[in-house]
Enzyme design. Structure first.
Site, PDB file in Angstrom:
ATOM      1  CD  GLU A 146      13.784 -68.022 -97.337  1.00 12.19           C
ATOM      2  OE1 GLU A 146      13.052 -68.733 -96.602  1.00 12.19           O
ATOM      3  OE2 GLU A 146      15.023 -68.145 -97.400  1.00 12.19           O
ATOM      4  CG  ASP A 204      18.995 -54.518 -77.881  1.00  7.80           C
ATOM      5  OD1 ASP A 204      18.519 -53.399 -77.602  1.00  7.80           O
ATOM      6  OD2 ASP A 204      19.861 -55.081 -77.196  1.00  7.80           O
TER       7      ASP A 204
END
Length: 534
Positions: free
Chosen positions: A249, A197
């Protein structure tokens, strides 16, 4: 290029409080969403993006977050979130959640600690506090009024949105560490990405430079004027490179999606460089007038800008912050941006709006890249333009002195069953915003297996988009009249007639799908899009 799922995905936005209510309290919830996931699978989307469901006082419909690691009891609990993610994955659907990093709720533990600790404290340094007998500058809130609020000890805090949404200080290492941990919390629970956002707003100019030009509710930046000191600052990119490293990751691949009202297109493209975000909503496309020349310019310029950084373009026509395109397109072409429609305002041509919306959607779904759908648009839902003002809850309305109608009209709970309580939204009549009497005609059970219905149009378009590889294709413009958009994407010829006269398809064209029937002579009528192979 590797076949990354997000480069061509069709992602469906769920506004949790308005999607499906499992317990009859009038508020949508996570179990309700889980129960309706088979509908989304049948529709043919690839992923679900959910607006905030975190604990919140709901002063701004959940975008005022009080706890980023939990679920508001109105919507369920963490167990419900885990079940939703698991069931979505079992259906082959990805799950993207909203992240609100520009500000917290004023009820967040950090802000309460900041108020208690006082000026100069480490707790206050997590937010943007300043001294002074008057507000530090003339910045205004995106919801109207000053962007500064004074606390009892005399300091002021910044809130670019509602007074209950204090802006965080992203120059503070604790803030950065906290959000890195929040990312990992949800990634470890299995989410496939985050819609970020106000992604262009986290960093402010250090000197909080004066800015007196007017702001608009979620308006885009002027592509040629000076850049405001609170938007699109260079420092945001360092944050997103750090976040991208965290997401990288994890396997399978997770994504970041920018809600960034940034122009021109080459500045927006900076958010989707290879080591930053994966997608950024193309709001310039959303706001383009229903004119062939304007649409072609936006499509070409944004695709070209994204190509320079190797990113797909992310198309969108509606969301929870703008007037639904089935209504927006029912007004005269070129009309200025509206910030809500009330019963006293000029009303749209509903039939024209839906006709154009269907054509616009087919054009969008034919473009290479990813596309976002907003819940209910597959039903052809219009804005609720006649909602009595006493029911409206958007803080933009109150803070603007009621000069802005607000965004409630696009957030009304959607209809599933024409003859059920609350049109099948929940098991009772309760509905947190009133549903108009016309909702029955748009209900899902009135449209499934009905040839020509908007739901069947969406389902078939998504099926063809996938089978013809349109999301990963290449766009080649075809020369035609100035009122027509014609393009090739792979083996599909797309013709969108925005002019006043019918246009002929090439000889031998085999029609795959039309937004409305062809005329008696096999020509494409006004405000109709056709997919064909030649």
């Amino acid at each position: 290029m590797p076949n990354h799922w997000w480069r061509e995905a069709v992602i469906y936005q769920v506004y949790p409080r308005s999607f499906a209510d499992s317990d009859g309290d009038g508020m949508g919830d996570l179990p309700g969403i889980t129960g309706r996931l088979p509908h989304l699978k049948q529709l043919g989307i690839d992923a679900v993006w959910m607006s905030p469901f975190y604990p919140s006082p709901q002063h701004d419909a959940g975008y005022d977050v009080a706890d980023y690691r939990s679920v508001d009891p109105r919507f369920g609990d963490l167990g419900d979130a885990d079940k939703l993610i698991s069931e979505a994955h079992a259906l082959g659907l990805k799950v993207i959640v909203d992240l609100v990093p520009n500000h917290t709720s004023s009820e967040h533990a950090w802000f309460q600690a900041a108020l208690a600790a006082g000026p100069g404290s480490p707790e206050r340094d997590r937010y943007v506090f300043r001294d002074g007998p008057t507000a530090p500058n003339s910045w205004t809130s995106m919801f109207g009024g000053s962007a500064w609020e004074r606390v009892p000890d005399g300091q002021w805090y910044l809130h670019l949105f509602d007074v209950s949404q204090p802006d965080l200080n992203w120059g503070n290492p604790q803030v950065r560490a906290e959000f890195a941990d929040i990312l990992r919390f949800w990634l470890d629970r299995g989410v496939d990405g985050f819609r970020v956002d106000v992604a262009h707003g986290l960093i402010k100019e250090a000197n909080l430079a004066e800015w007196t030009q007017p702001t608009a509710v979620l308006g885009g930046l002027d592509p040629v004027g000076p850049r405001p000191p609170m938007w699109d600052q260079e420092g945001v990119h360092e944050i997103y490179r750090e976040w991208r490293a965290i997401l990288d990751e994890y396997e399978p691949e997770r994504i970041l999606v920018a809600e960034a009202w940034v122009a021109p297109a080459d500045r927006l493209a900076r958010y989707v460089r290879p080591d930053e975000m994966h997608q950024a909503f193309n709001f310039e496309y959303l706001e383009a007038p229903w004119r062939a020349a304007d649409l072609r310019r936006v499509i070409s310029s944004t695709m070209a800008a994204n190509a320079t950084v190797g990113a797909p373009t992310t198309w969108v026509l509606s969301n929870h912050d703008v007037i639904r395109h089935a209504t927006r397109l029912g007004y005269p072409v070129g009309q200025g941006r509206q910030h809500g429609i009330g019963p006293e305002d000029p009303q749209p041509d509903t039939a024209l709006g839906l006709r154009r919306a269907r054509a616009a959607t087919m054009l969008m779904l034919a473009l290479p890249g990813s596309a976002y759908l907003y819940q209910g648009e597959e039903l052809g839902l219009p804005e609720h333009t006649t909602m009595p003002h006493e029911f409206r809850q958007d803080p933009a309305r109150a803070r603007s002195g009621e000069t802005v109608v607000g965004r409630d009209g696009c957030r009304v709970p959607i209809p599933w069953e024409a003859d059920a309580p609350s049109y099948g939204f929940g098991p009772a009549d309760a509905s947190w915003l009133p549903q108009p009497a016309t909702w029955a005609e748009y209900a899902l059970d009135r449209q499934q297996d009905v040839p020509g219905s908007t739901w069947e149009l969406y389902r078939r378009a998504l099926e063809l988009r996938r089978s013809h590889g349109l999301g990963r294709g290449d766009l080649v413009w075809q020369e035609t009249s100035s009122d027509v958009l014609a393009l090739r994407n792979g083996d599909v010829l797309v013709t969108a007639n925005l002019g006043q006269s019918p246009v002929a398809l090439p000889a031998g064209a085999r029609v795959l799908l039309t937004s409305e029937p062809l005329d008696a002579d096999g020509r494409v009528p006004t405000d109709v899009t056709v997919w064909a192979v030649v």
